[in-house]
Scaffold this motif. Structure first.
Motif, mmCIF file in Angstrom:
data_model
loop_
_atom_site.group_PDB
_atom_site.id
_atom_site.type_symbol
_atom_site.label_atom_id
_atom_site.label_comp_id
_atom_site.label_asym_id
_atom_site.label_seq_id
_atom_site.Cartn_x
_atom_site.Cartn_y
_atom_site.Cartn_z
ATOM 1 N N LEU A 126 -22.487 31.438 10.438
ATOM 2 C CA LEU A 126 -21.510 31.026 11.438
ATOM 3 C C LEU A 126 -21.441 29.504 11.469
ATOM 4 C CD1 LEU A 126 -22.417 33.306 14.496
ATOM 5 C CD2 LEU A 126 -20.531 33.607 12.883
ATOM 6 N N ALA A 127 -20.292 28.978 11.865
ATOM 7 C CA ALA A 127 -20.141 27.532 12.050
ATOM 8 C C ALA A 127 -19.102 27.287 13.126
ATOM 9 C CB ALA A 127 -19.736 26.846 10.751
ATOM 10 N N PRO A 162 -28.238 22.693 25.978
ATOM 11 C CA PRO A 162 -27.843 23.403 27.180
ATOM 12 C C PRO A 162 -27.404 24.826 26.867
ATOM 13 C CG PRO A 162 -26.873 21.205 27.127
ATOM 14 C CD PRO A 162 -27.512 21.438 25.791
ATOM 15 N N PRO A 163 -27.777 25.789 27.715
ATOM 16 C CA PRO A 163 -27.366 27.163 27.472
ATOM 17 C C PRO A 163 -25.853 27.253 27.356
ATOM 18 C CG PRO A 163 -28.987 27.044 29.236
ATOM 19 C CD PRO A 163 -28.589 25.637 28.922
ATOM 20 N N SER A 164 -25.392 28.078 26.438
ATOM 21 C CA SER A 164 -23.960 28.209 26.195
ATOM 22 C C SER A 164 -23.423 29.436 26.907
ATOM 23 C CB SER A 164 -23.687 28.340 24.695
ATOM 24 O OG SER A 164 -24.226 27.248 24.004
ATOM 25 N N PRO A 165 -22.473 29.269 27.807
ATOM 26 C CA PRO A 165 -21.859 30.456 28.399
ATOM 27 C C PRO A 165 -21.071 31.215 27.349
ATOM 28 C CG PRO A 165 -20.633 28.486 29.010
ATOM 29 C CD PRO A 165 -21.877 28.023 28.288
ATOM 30 N N ALA A 166 -20.960 32.509 27.554
ATOM 31 C CA ALA A 166 -20.213 33.321 26.596
ATOM 32 C C ALA A 166 -18.774 32.819 26.537
ATOM 33 C CB ALA A 166 -20.260 34.781 27.002
ATOM 34 N N ALA A 182 -26.551 29.918 11.765
ATOM 35 C CA ALA A 182 -25.454 29.304 12.521
ATOM 36 C C ALA A 182 -25.593 27.795 12.480
ATOM 37 C CB ALA A 182 -25.434 29.794 13.966
ATOM 38 N N LEU A 183 -24.456 27.120 12.444
ATOM 39 C CA LEU A 183 -24.389 25.660 12.430
ATOM 40 C C LEU A 183 -23.452 25.229 13.549
ATOM 41 C CD1 LEU A 183 -24.053 25.510 8.597
ATOM 42 C CD2 LEU A 183 -25.886 24.328 9.823
ATOM 43 N N ASP A 184 -24.015 24.582 14.558
ATOM 44 C CA ASP A 184 -23.250 24.176 15.735
ATOM 45 C C ASP A 184 -22.975 22.680 15.659
ATOM 46 O OD1 ASP A 184 -22.822 23.227 18.567
ATOM 47 O OD2 ASP A 184 -22.942 25.382 18.929
ATOM 48 N N ASP A 185 -21.712 22.300 15.794
ATOM 49 C CA ASP A 185 -21.335 20.894 15.608
ATOM 50 C C ASP A 185 -21.618 20.018 16.824
ATOM 51 O OD1 ASP A 185 -19.359 21.582 17.421
ATOM 52 O OD2 ASP A 185 -17.671 21.055 16.121
ATOM 53 N N ARG A 196 -21.683 23.428 21.116
ATOM 54 C CA ARG A 196 -22.486 24.528 21.658
ATOM 55 C C ARG A 196 -21.657 25.808 21.788
ATOM 56 N NH1 ARG A 196 -23.618 20.208 24.788
ATOM 57 N NH2 ARG A 196 -22.572 21.075 26.614
ATOM 58 N N ASP A 197 -20.719 25.990 20.869
ATOM 59 C CA ASP A 197 -19.941 27.218 20.885
ATOM 60 C C ASP A 197 -20.624 28.346 20.121
ATOM 61 O OD1 ASP A 197 -19.550 25.909 18.469
ATOM 62 O OD2 ASP A 197 -17.373 25.979 18.535
ATOM 63 N N VAL A 198 -21.391 28.025 19.072
ATOM 64 C CA VAL A 198 -22.105 29.076 18.348
ATOM 65 C C VAL A 198 -23.608 29.036 18.597
ATOM 66 C CG1 VAL A 198 -20.333 29.214 16.555
ATOM 67 C CG2 VAL A 198 -22.338 27.763 16.186
ATOM 68 N N ALA A 199 -24.096 27.988 19.283
ATOM 69 C CA ALA A 199 -25.536 27.886 19.537
ATOM 70 C C ALA A 199 -26.045 29.023 20.410
ATOM 71 C CB ALA A 199 -25.873 26.545 20.190
#
Length: 431
Positions: free
Chosen positions: A100-101, A258-262, A142-145, A148-151
């Motif tokens: 994922l990215a 930071p935690p990522s909301p769905a 996964a690679l999050d830029d 924090r959308d895929v983290a």
């Protein structure tokens, strides 16, 4: 928890691929991995042709930004076509290329890195390591830029552009510079294989291992001290934390990751930092018809598929304010030649049946395969979901998932209203 997420497994991973197809109720199903969700116009055209000529006429988007083609009449011919299109670089690794990215890859307001380039490098490194062909087909990178959308998607090995390495979603305290991230992620996958017990239950994911994140982190610290806990090339990360104990890996803390909301599927224009825009389009129920795929391919632009079963087209000229067809223009009915690039593409997507309106009733509505494609399903959930969406005036306040049985395949993360088919109709649950 859906059945598909359970641990303590006793059978081998049977995740389908392009060569190891799944015999579904409606015929052979092939899954093609697209690292980072990236697919070129030429490759999308090949997939559209395969779906129309060899399959059921649709391309399913998965929650890992991969694609599936159902009802294949000749899996062998299909495999040959996608290999010729460059979609099968290593037959031995084809089921383990799960990467994922962040779809905008550093272009958005919070993006820090071009993670698509890292996804390509990770894919090459993965395919170059023969032993990693033994990874389960469920193992996920996964690679999050920095967005924090895929983290927050719980990948086995996640690199966040703030410099953190997450294992099964847990902050390990390891930091790594961007140029060393790919080798470290490969090392983490090797460490997972080292942790597997030949006599115990089969583990498909790091979370299936006893104290998995801590055990993998310990192996990485012991084996790669020069790479882990090194000064980071980015400004954002803090100094590494103390090693975690084996029984209590630390969850991502707000200061670092930071935690990522769905994230729910969205549609419309997204402003890029360079002044251009990206367009994200919803694909109703995550199914592209072959005609829709061809319409996307005919735009002649690279496409990014997302874990939310949407498509993103980046790097578009927004058009001049006040020009025909541009936002705020008194005349929004300009001829195709007078429209800006983003305007023309929005019109093309809408004409193909893809959704660019963020308030569309399709936003947040998902469904499993259901009948007739799944033998376990108790209803044609896709047909029922379509009928239900037609009764709505706007997007539901809470995402809604239609499931054909208790397995609830494809259930999104976060709060979801669930409509689960039973022998007595649909049962509603809220989680």
């Amino acid at each position: 928890m859906p059945v598909g997420e359970s641990s303590g497994r006793t059978r081998p991973d049977a995740c389908p691929g392009a060569l190891q197809v799944h015999e579904a109720a409606d015929g052979p199903l092939a899954r093609v991995r697209l690292p980072g969700g990236a697919v070129s116009a030429a490759q999308l055209r090949v997939l559209a042709g395969c779906a129309a000529e060899l399959g059921a006429g649709v391309i399913e988007l998965t929650s890992r930004a991969n694609v599936q083609v159902r009802g294949l009449r000749s899996p062998e011919v299909f495999a040959g076509r996608i290999a010729a299109a460059g979609l099968l670089p290593s037959p031995a690794h084809e089921r383990v290329r799960n990467i994922l990215a962040s779809p905008l890859s550093g272009r958005g307001p919070d993006g820090l890195l071009d993670v698509q380039a890292m996804a390509d490098a990770l894919d090459r490194a993965l395919c170059a390591r023969p032993r990693l062909a033994a990874l389960p087909g469920r193992f996920l990178f996964a690679l999050d830029d920095g967005t924090r959308d895929v983290a927050g998607l719980g990948a086995d090995v996640t690199y966040v552009a703030t410099g953190r390495l997450l294992l099964a979603g847990a902050d390990t305290g390891l930091t790594v510079a961007p140029d060393a991230a790919v080798p470290l992620m490969i090392d983490a996958a090797e460490a997972f294989l080292d942790e597997l017990s030949p006599d115990g239950p089969r583990a498909w994911r790091i979370r299936d291992l006893p104290d998995g994140p801590a055990a993998i982190a310990t192996r990485l610290r012991d084996g790669r001290p020069a790479r882990t806990n090194a000064p980071n090339a980015l400004d954002a990360p803090k100094a590494p934390q103390a090693p975690h104990t084996a029984d209590a890996p630390q969850a991502a803390d707000a200061a670092n990751v930071p935690p990522s909301p769905a994230r729910r599927p969205s549609a419309g224009r997204i402003a890029q930092r360079d002044g251009r825009v990206a367009i994200e389009a919803l694909v109703p129920l995550g199914r592209l018809t072959s005609a829709q795929a061809r319409a996307l391919a005919d735009l002649g632009r690279p496409v990014r598929l997302t874990p939310w079963r949407t498509v993103v087209l980046p790097d578009l000229s927004p058009g001049s304010p006040g020009s025909p067809g541009s936002p705020g223009s008194p005349d929004s009915s300009g001829s195709p030649k007078s429209l800006g690039e983003a305007d023309r593409i929005e019109r093309t997507l809408a004409a193909a049946g893809l959704v660019t309106d963020p308030d569309s009733p399709w936003a947040g509505v998902t469904a499993c395969t259901g009948r007739p494609g799944c033998a376990k399903a108790l209803a044609d959930v896709r047909a029922d979901a379509r009928q239900w969406v037609r009764s709505l005036g706007r997007a539901p306040a809470t995402p809604v998932h239609w499931a054909g049985c208790e397995r609830r395949c494809g259930l999104p993360r976060g709060p979801v209203r669930q409509l689960i088919a039973t022998i007595n109709g649909y049962e509603e649950r809220q989680e």
